[in-house]
Design a protein around this motif. Structure first.
Motif, short mmCIF file in Angstrom:
data_model
loop_
_atom_site.label_atom_id
_atom_site.label_comp_id
_atom_site.label_asym_id
_atom_site.label_seq_id
_atom_site.Cartn_x
_atom_site.Cartn_y
_atom_site.Cartn_z
N PHE A 145 42.85 0.07 -32.84
CA PHE A 145 43.57 -1.15 -32.45
C PHE A 145 45.04 -1.11 -32.78
CE2 PHE A 145 39.38 -3.12 -33.78
CZ PHE A 145 38.89 -3.14 -32.50
N TYR B 236 46.18 -2.69 -44.05
CA TYR B 236 46.02 -1.48 -43.24
C TYR B 236 46.59 -0.36 -44.10
CZ TYR B 236 45.40 -4.44 -39.10
OH TYR B 236 44.95 -5.36 -38.18
N ALA C 100 48.88 -6.84 -44.24
CA ALA C 100 49.13 -7.53 -42.96
C ALA C 100 48.81 -9.02 -43.07
CB ALA C 100 48.31 -6.89 -41.85
N PRO D 240 55.77 -15.55 -35.63
CA PRO D 240 56.48 -14.55 -34.83
C PRO D 240 55.65 -13.27 -34.66
CG PRO D 240 57.40 -14.67 -37.05
CD PRO D 240 56.38 -15.76 -36.95
N ASN D 241 56.13 -12.36 -33.85
CA ASN D 241 55.42 -11.10 -33.65
C ASN D 241 55.29 -10.34 -34.96
OD1 ASN D 241 54.71 -11.04 -30.98
ND2 ASN D 241 56.73 -10.35 -30.33
N GLY D 242 54.09 -9.79 -35.19
CA GLY D 242 53.88 -9.02 -36.40
C GLY D 242 53.54 -9.87 -37.61
N ALA D 243 53.36 -11.18 -37.39
CA ALA D 243 53.10 -12.09 -38.52
C ALA D 243 51.70 -11.90 -39.10
CB ALA D 243 53.28 -13.53 -38.07
N GLY D 244 50.79 -11.41 -38.28
CA GLY D 244 49.41 -11.24 -38.74
C GLY D 244 48.41 -12.12 -37.99
N LYS D 245 48.83 -12.66 -36.86
CA LYS D 245 47.95 -13.56 -36.10
C LYS D 245 46.75 -12.81 -35.51
CE LYS D 245 51.20 -14.70 -33.16
NZ LYS D 245 52.31 -13.87 -33.64
N THR E 23 45.55 -9.91 -36.35
CA THR E 23 44.72 -9.41 -37.45
C THR E 23 43.78 -10.52 -37.94
OG1 THR E 23 46.49 -7.92 -38.11
CG2 THR E 23 44.77 -8.33 -39.72
#
Ligand code: ADP
Ligand code: MG
Lengths: 248, 304
Positions: free
Chosen positions: A247, B13, B18, B37-42, B44
């Protein structure tokens, strides 16, 4: 969740695999034409008994058809982003892999049954009581092998897996007593042959056309059963382990 | 009634953290927005809530059942639209739906009827026998949602359902999400789009760098930020630096935005500065913050 309903859901996976992967040109070519060419090359300039040829033909067909697509299914699904959707439905990863394995198996069964009819033209007597269980067990083994092959590395590039699995397949092909019978091999080559599941199929098939085998028939059958269980369950374990890596 | 309960969820990870110890719950019938925002962990987080990823630590309960022990049972009652979920492009819309129906153990008749109903609802009926290969992104996403809704699940997980879609598809999807709520369904939705969160969600959790920083109704969240009014002004000739006023300062061309609780003090400083430097104040507005402003005040960075 009952085992039965997981099984019936695995059939949905089989149908999907058949529709998407097995009705495609390249698959048919790799799976079908290829063993024929190989078989042709094998024939040239040799004077071999029909029974011997038949065993080689069936072994190659079963081996190449049942392993043609299996190794690339999961990498392909990861790449096209369908994998996550699949494993987020109410089925276990084991069920998904069991479905993929069955697809390889059924494809192998269909083509191998068809090719088995050559026995009639070659005028060979085949003991079906031996032949059918051997082919079924061997196809299970090879199908299970594709699950292990697709498990590592956890790539989403089908071509990578294709290359690796071809390498393995050819190696196995040449050490499995198809081209040179086991008894004519030196001891160390025989030892190497023993690690190939294909060896046991070839050996067991010889019994079905009333030739002599090298190992006892029961040993061939048990070896294939052993390989198929090891291949499938170790494949499942590795797939589960590396799941996260798919993923990114 | 709590449909989802997450306690101290954490995900690594490798060495990378994350998702960092988040806890929250989602009530029945709610549209719950997970905003960040992008990469925030949503993504995941949604993957842990749907049992695709195992948390490094923490506990998840859905429908009162432990995710670790009842993954399949939970999923039977859950519809999931993963991020960038693709239907199978080599299958037709109808075949994609049938596959989903069989994976959920639905009966053949039920699958056919419900599929046609959903294809109509999502404006895809004419395309039902067309391979998905030729579908636009919006059509694929509509089909994806239809696939998730096929078994009529009580709970829907949607990972950025309207992100990057054409206006018509986004509007249709939002309308259907609202209708699902009216039918008593619970919806957990990831989004980085403030406006969607504002329009759709009953409650919003704001996540950044894997940490929850606020969780409340959109109105309440705006109130949290109400202290931080937005003062927007423009000077001519333009000359301004951070540090002249207190609070967070954002310079956009010849406009300056200041986020601050101290309206009076800040305006006086601006006026003083303009006089000192002999600048003309072209405009000056004081505004209540939008959800976006609050988000930026909380997250402290641009959301793209
Ligand atoms: N499988 C993975 N392996 C390693 N890092 C990952 C993986 N998935 C996500 N990440 C990282 O974790 C962080 C959170 O990602 P994600 O949950 O996808 O965020 P979001 O959905 O909010 O954009 C990102 O920094 C991302 O790079
Ligand atoms: Mg995401």
């Amino acid at each position: 969740m009952s085992k039965l309903s997981q099984f019936s859901r695995s059939l949905a996976i089989v149908k999907k695999d058949m529709l998407i992967f097995y009705l495609k040109g390249p698959v048919v070519i790799m799976g079908l034409l290829f063993p024929f060419f190989l078989f042709g090359a094998f024939l040239i300039g040799r004077d071999l008994s029909h029974a011997y040829l038949f065993v080689a033909l069936i072994a190659m067909t079963a081996f190449f058809t049942s392993t043609a697509v299996g190794p690339t299914i999961i990498p392909w699904e990861a790449r096209s982003k369908t994998f996550e959707r699949l494993i987020s439905s109410p089925i276990s990863i084991t069920t998904v892999l069991f479905g993929d394995m069955q697809a390889s198996f059924y494809f192998g069964i269909i083509i191998t049954s068809f090719i088995s009819l050559t026995a009639i033209f070659l005028g060979i007597g085949v003991n079906l009581l031996i032949f059918i269980p051997v082919v079924v067990l061997a196809l299970l083994t090879f199908s299970a092998m594709t699950i292990l092959m697709s498990s590592y590395p956890p790539t989403d590039v089908p071509a990578d897996v294709m290359m690796l699995s071809s390498l393995v397949k050819f190696t196995l092909l040449f050490i499995s007593g198809i081209f040179v019978p086991l008894e004519k091999l030196p001891w160390y080559a025989r030892a190497v042959s023993a690690i190939s599941p294909l060896t046991y199929m070839v050996d067991a098939l010889r019994y079905s056309v009333s030739m002599h085998g090298y190992f006892p028939l029961w040993l061939d059958l048990i070896a294939m059963l052993f390989f198929s269980l090891i291949f499938f369950f170790s494949g499942v374990v590795i797939h589960k382990r590396v799941l996260e890596k798919r993923f990114t | 009634m709590e449909i989802i309960k997450a306690e101290h969820l954490t995900k690594y990870y490798g060495d990378f953290l994350a998702v960092n110890d988040i806890s929250f719950s989602v009530n029945k019938g709610e549209i719950f927005g997970f905003l960040g925002p992008n990469g925030a962990g949503k993504t995941t987080t949604i993957r842990m809530l749907t049992g695709i990823l195992n948390p490094s630590s923490g506990r998840i309960e859905v429908f009162g059942m432990d995710m670790k022990k009842h993954k399949i049972e939970i999923r039977e009652r859950t519809g999931i639209v993963p991020e960038m979920a693709n239907p199978y492009i080599d299958l037709t819309a109808m075949r994609n739906l049938r596959l989903m129906g069989r994976l959920y153990g639905m009966k053949r008749r039920e699958i056919e009827e419900r599929s046609l109903e959903l294809l109509k609802l999502f404006n895809l009926y004419e395309k039902k026998d067309t391979k998905v290969r030729g579908f636009s992104k919006g059509m694929k996403q509509r089909l994806s949602l239809a696939m998730a809704m096929l078994p009529d699940p009580e709970l829907l997980f949607l990972d950025e359902p309207t992100s990057g879609l054409d206006v018509m598809s986004a509007r249709l999807i939002k309308k259907i999400i609202r209708e699902e709520q009216k039918r008593g369904k619970t919806i957990f939705m990831n989004t980085h789009n403030m406006q969607d969160a504002n329009e759709l969600c009953n409650r919003v959790a704001i996540i950044n760098h894997g940490k929850l920083i606020a969780i409340d109704t959109p109105e309440k969240i705006k109130e949290i930020g109400a202290k931080s009014n937005v003062i927007e002004f423009s000077l001519s000739p333009f000359k301004f630096k951070e540090g002249i006023v207190e609070g967070r300062v954002e310079i956009l061309g010849d406009k300056v935005k200041v986020y601050t609780g101290e309206v009076d003090e800040t305006i006086k400083k601006i006026v003083n500065y303009a006089e000192r430097e002999n600048l003309k104040i072209v405009s000056l507005n004081v505004e209540k913050p939008s959800l976006e402003d609050v988000f930026m005040a909380l997250v402290g960075e641009k959301n793209e």
